[in-house]
Scaffold this motif. Structure first.
Motif, PDB file in Angstrom:
ATOM      1  N   UNK A  34       0.844  -1.199   0.000  1.00  0.00           N
ATOM      2  CA  UNK A  34       0.000   0.000   0.000  1.00  0.00           C
ATOM      3  C   UNK A  34       0.876   1.245   0.000  1.00  0.00           C
ATOM      4  N   UNK A  35       0.514   2.215  -0.806  1.00  0.00           N
ATOM      5  CA  UNK A  35       1.209   3.504  -0.862  1.00  0.00           C
ATOM      6  C   UNK A  35       0.290   4.576  -0.285  1.00  0.00           C
ATOM      7  N   UNK A  36       0.836   5.370   0.648  1.00  0.00           N
ATOM      8  CA  UNK A  36       0.084   6.482   1.246  1.00  0.00           C
ATOM      9  C   UNK A  36       0.841   7.767   0.953  1.00  0.00           C
ATOM     10  N   UNK A  37       0.171   8.713   0.304  1.00  0.00           N
ATOM     11  CA  UNK A  37       0.784   9.996  -0.018  1.00  0.00           C
ATOM     12  C   UNK A  37       0.486  11.036   1.064  1.00  0.00           C
ATOM     13  N   UNK A  38       1.281  12.102   1.048  1.00  0.00           N
ATOM     14  CA  UNK A  38       1.085  13.241   1.968  1.00  0.00           C
ATOM     15  C   UNK A  38       0.994  12.770   3.420  1.00  0.00           C
ATOM     16  N   UNK A  39       1.970  11.993   3.835  1.00  0.00           N
ATOM     17  CA  UNK A  39       1.964  11.440   5.184  1.00  0.00           C
ATOM     18  C   UNK A  39       2.233  12.534   6.210  1.00  0.00           C
ATOM     19  N   UNK A  40       1.534  12.452   7.335  1.00  0.00           N
ATOM     20  CA  UNK A  40       1.717  13.408   8.411  1.00  0.00           C
ATOM     21  C   UNK A  40       1.634  12.730   9.764  1.00  0.00           C
ATOM     22  N   UNK A  41       1.775  13.505  10.838  1.00  0.00           N
ATOM     23  CA  UNK A  41       1.726  12.931  12.189  1.00  0.00           C
ATOM     24  C   UNK A  41       0.448  12.169  12.494  1.00  0.00           C
ATOM     25  N   UNK A  42      -0.667  12.548  11.870  1.00  0.00           N
ATOM     26  CA  UNK A  42      -1.937  11.884  12.153  1.00  0.00           C
ATOM     27  C   UNK A  42      -2.007  10.470  11.577  1.00  0.00           C
ATOM     28  N   UNK A  43      -1.055  10.111  10.724  1.00  0.00           N
ATOM     29  CA  UNK A  43      -1.056   8.778  10.125  1.00  0.00           C
ATOM     30  C   UNK A  43      -0.312   7.742  10.964  1.00  0.00           C
ATOM     31  N   UNK A  44       0.274   8.180  12.051  1.00  0.00           N
ATOM     32  CA  UNK A  44       1.021   7.262  12.904  1.00  0.00           C
ATOM     33  C   UNK A  44       0.081   6.238  13.535  1.00  0.00           C
ATOM     34  N   UNK A  45       0.483   4.967  13.508  1.00  0.00           N
ATOM     35  CA  UNK A  45      -0.341   3.934  14.127  1.00  0.00           C
ATOM     36  C   UNK A  45      -0.041   2.557  13.563  1.00  0.00           C
ATOM     37  N   UNK A  46      -0.877   1.599  13.914  1.00  0.00           N
ATOM     38  CA  UNK A  46      -0.727   0.214  13.484  1.00  0.00           C
ATOM     39  C   UNK A  46      -1.687  -0.082  12.331  1.00  0.00           C
ATOM     40  N   UNK A  47      -1.153  -0.670  11.281  1.00  0.00           N
ATOM     41  CA  UNK A  47      -1.915  -0.982  10.080  1.00  0.00           C
ATOM     42  C   UNK A  47      -1.983  -2.505   9.910  1.00  0.00           C
ATOM     43  N   UNK A  48      -3.152  -2.968   9.513  1.00  0.00           N
ATOM     44  CA  UNK A  48      -3.386  -4.401   9.357  1.00  0.00           C
ATOM     45  C   UNK A  48      -3.655  -4.717   7.888  1.00  0.00           C
ATOM     46  N   UNK A  49      -2.911  -5.673   7.361  1.00  0.00           N
ATOM     47  CA  UNK A  49      -3.081  -6.138   5.988  1.00  0.00           C
ATOM     48  C   UNK A  49      -3.842  -7.460   6.030  1.00  0.00           C
ATOM     49  N   UNK A  50      -5.082  -7.474   5.551  1.00  0.00           N
ATOM     50  CA  UNK A  50      -5.923  -8.675   5.554  1.00  0.00           C
ATOM     51  C   UNK A  50      -6.135  -9.134   4.121  1.00  0.00           C
ATOM     52  N   UNK A  51      -5.838 -10.404   3.868  1.00  0.00           N
ATOM     53  CA  UNK A  51      -5.925 -10.948   2.506  1.00  0.00           C
ATOM     54  C   UNK A  51      -6.676 -12.278   2.539  1.00  0.00           C
ATOM     55  N   UNK A  52      -7.545 -12.442   1.549  1.00  0.00           N
ATOM     56  CA  UNK A  52      -8.263 -13.707   1.383  1.00  0.00           C
ATOM     57  C   UNK A  52      -8.380 -14.002  -0.112  1.00  0.00           C
ATOM     58  N   UNK A  53      -8.060 -15.247  -0.483  1.00  0.00           N
ATOM     59  CA  UNK A  53      -8.280 -15.690  -1.857  1.00  0.00           C
ATOM     60  C   UNK A  53      -8.625 -17.180  -1.840  1.00  0.00           C
ATOM     61  N   UNK A  54      -8.610 -17.812  -2.985  1.00  0.00           N
ATOM     62  CA  UNK A  54      -9.010 -19.215  -3.074  1.00  0.00           C
ATOM     63  C   UNK A  54      -8.077 -20.146  -2.304  1.00  0.00           C
ATOM     64  N   UNK A  55      -6.893 -19.667  -1.976  1.00  0.00           N
ATOM     65  CA  UNK A  55      -5.915 -20.506  -1.282  1.00  0.00           C
ATOM     66  C   UNK A  55      -5.943 -20.345   0.237  1.00  0.00           C
ATOM     67  N   UNK A  56      -6.649 -19.360   0.738  1.00  0.00           N
ATOM     68  CA  UNK A  56      -6.712 -19.205   2.187  1.00  0.00           C
ATOM     69  C   UNK A  56      -6.943 -17.769   2.621  1.00  0.00           C
ATOM     70  N   UNK A  57      -6.805 -17.559   3.912  1.00  0.00           N
ATOM     71  CA  UNK A  57      -7.029 -16.250   4.524  1.00  0.00           C
ATOM     72  C   UNK A  57      -5.931 -16.006   5.560  1.00  0.00           C
ATOM     73  N   UNK A  58      -5.485 -14.762   5.634  1.00  0.00           N
ATOM     74  CA  UNK A  58      -4.456 -14.433   6.615  1.00  0.00           C
ATOM     75  C   UNK A  58      -4.336 -12.934   6.810  1.00  0.00           C
ATOM     76  N   UNK A  59      -3.517 -12.535   7.769  1.00  0.00           N
ATOM     77  CA  UNK A  59      -3.318 -11.120   8.055  1.00  0.00           C
ATOM     78  C   UNK A  59      -1.929 -10.901   8.645  1.00  0.00           C
ATOM     79  N   UNK A  60      -1.458  -9.663   8.539  1.00  0.00           N
ATOM     80  CA  UNK A  60      -0.164  -9.272   9.108  1.00  0.00           C
ATOM     81  C   UNK A  60      -0.248  -7.807   9.495  1.00  0.00           C
ATOM     82  N   UNK A  61       0.550  -7.421  10.465  1.00  0.00           N
ATOM     83  CA  UNK A  61       0.471  -6.065  11.021  1.00  0.00           C
ATOM     84  C   UNK A  61       1.797  -5.334  10.864  1.00  0.00           C
ATOM     85  N   UNK A  62       1.697  -4.027  10.609  1.00  0.00           N
ATOM     86  CA  UNK A  62       2.867  -3.174  10.488  1.00  0.00           C
ATOM     87  C   UNK A  62       2.624  -1.881  11.258  1.00  0.00           C
TER      88      UNK A  62
END
Length: 259
Positions: A93-121
């Motif tokens: 994911x690309x986020x433009x014009x980043x500022x102090x308000x964007x600070x935090x934890x982001x979760x990447x959730x993916x599901x397709x025919x092979x399964x479901x999973x998530x990861x955090x950054x």
């Protein structure tokens, strides 16, 4: 039936979602690129991809296209995916014009025919402090030197004497600009006729270390000030005498002689 269940379990176990970097620092003036990878499936018809921050939707993709109707308003027109890379398992994911308000934890959730999973950054934000602006103020007994700069996050500010020792007696003014940067005004007041100090600012998040030495030598203006004040008093006295003489002369001219 047993074989089908085993195949489903093996497929789910082999499905992975992971982030190359669990901690990322976005720098002011540059986009934030949040990497996320998953077990690919060339058929995107079953792909559901959602980036979340807390309970807010940052970006989502399903039905083979971006679905931004439920995107949090603060991310409108600021996010994008690398669509051509989705079939290869790239959910970055690309986020433009980043500022102090964007600070935090982001979760990447993916599901397709092979399964479901998530990861955090976790995303942090920093802005390099600008070149410090120098100001100096001198009065009869002291001289004050000041540096002014802005950046993010809060820095560590130190004043050092000529021997490299900390000077504890310095003034710190902290404010925030409209775009969320910290505005630092740091000053040191000296009472000696010579100033030899070093202003140091450290932005630990971005490994920024600014050092600006200051060496000033001045002559106290106290004696000159007293002389000026004395001269002013003498001048006022002379002016008073002249005015008195003029008034008396005018008064003398207006007196009519007795006949």
């Amino acid at each position: 039936m047993f074989l089908l269940c085993c195949a489903w379990i093996i497929g789910a176990a082999s499905f992975r979602v992971n982030v190359p970097d669990r901690f990322l620092v976005a720098i002011r003036g540059h986009p934030a690129v949040l990497g996320c990878e998953f077990t690919p499936d060339p058929d995107l018809s079953s792909l559901v991809l959602t980036w979340q921050r807390d309970s807010r939707v940052v970006h989502s993709f399903y039905y083979q296209q971006d679905q931004l109707d439920r995107q949090s308003p603060e991310y409108h027109n600021r996010t994008s995916l690398f669509i051509s890379e989705l079939g290869k398992g790239n959910a970055t994911l690309r986020i433009n014009s980043v500022g102090p308000k964007d600070v935090g934890q982001y979760l990447c959730l993916v599901s397709n025919a092979k399964g479901t999973g998530k990861a955090q950054i976790e995303l942090d934000y920093g802005a390099l402090y600008s070149e410090p602006r120098f100001n100096i103020h001198v009065n009869f007994t002291t001289v004050t030197v000041q540096f002014e700069t802005e950046g993010f996050p809060k820095p560590e500010v130190i004043w050092l004497d000529e021997d490299g020792q900390n000077l504890n007696y310095h003034l710190e003014l902290l404010d925030q600009t409209e775009d969320g940067l910290y505005l630092i005004k740091s000053s040191y007041e000296a009472q000696n006729p010579a100033v030899n100090v070093t202003f140091t600012l450290k932005n630990h998040l971005l490994n920024q270390n600014l050092q600006r030495p200051v060496f000033l030598s001045y002559v106290s203006n106290e004696a000159g000030g007293k002389s000026w004040k004395m001269a002013a008093i003498i001048s006022l006295s002379i002016i008073s005498i002249i005015l008195f003489a003029v008034v008396m002369l005018l008064r003398f001219k207006t007196i009519k002689p007795y006949l």
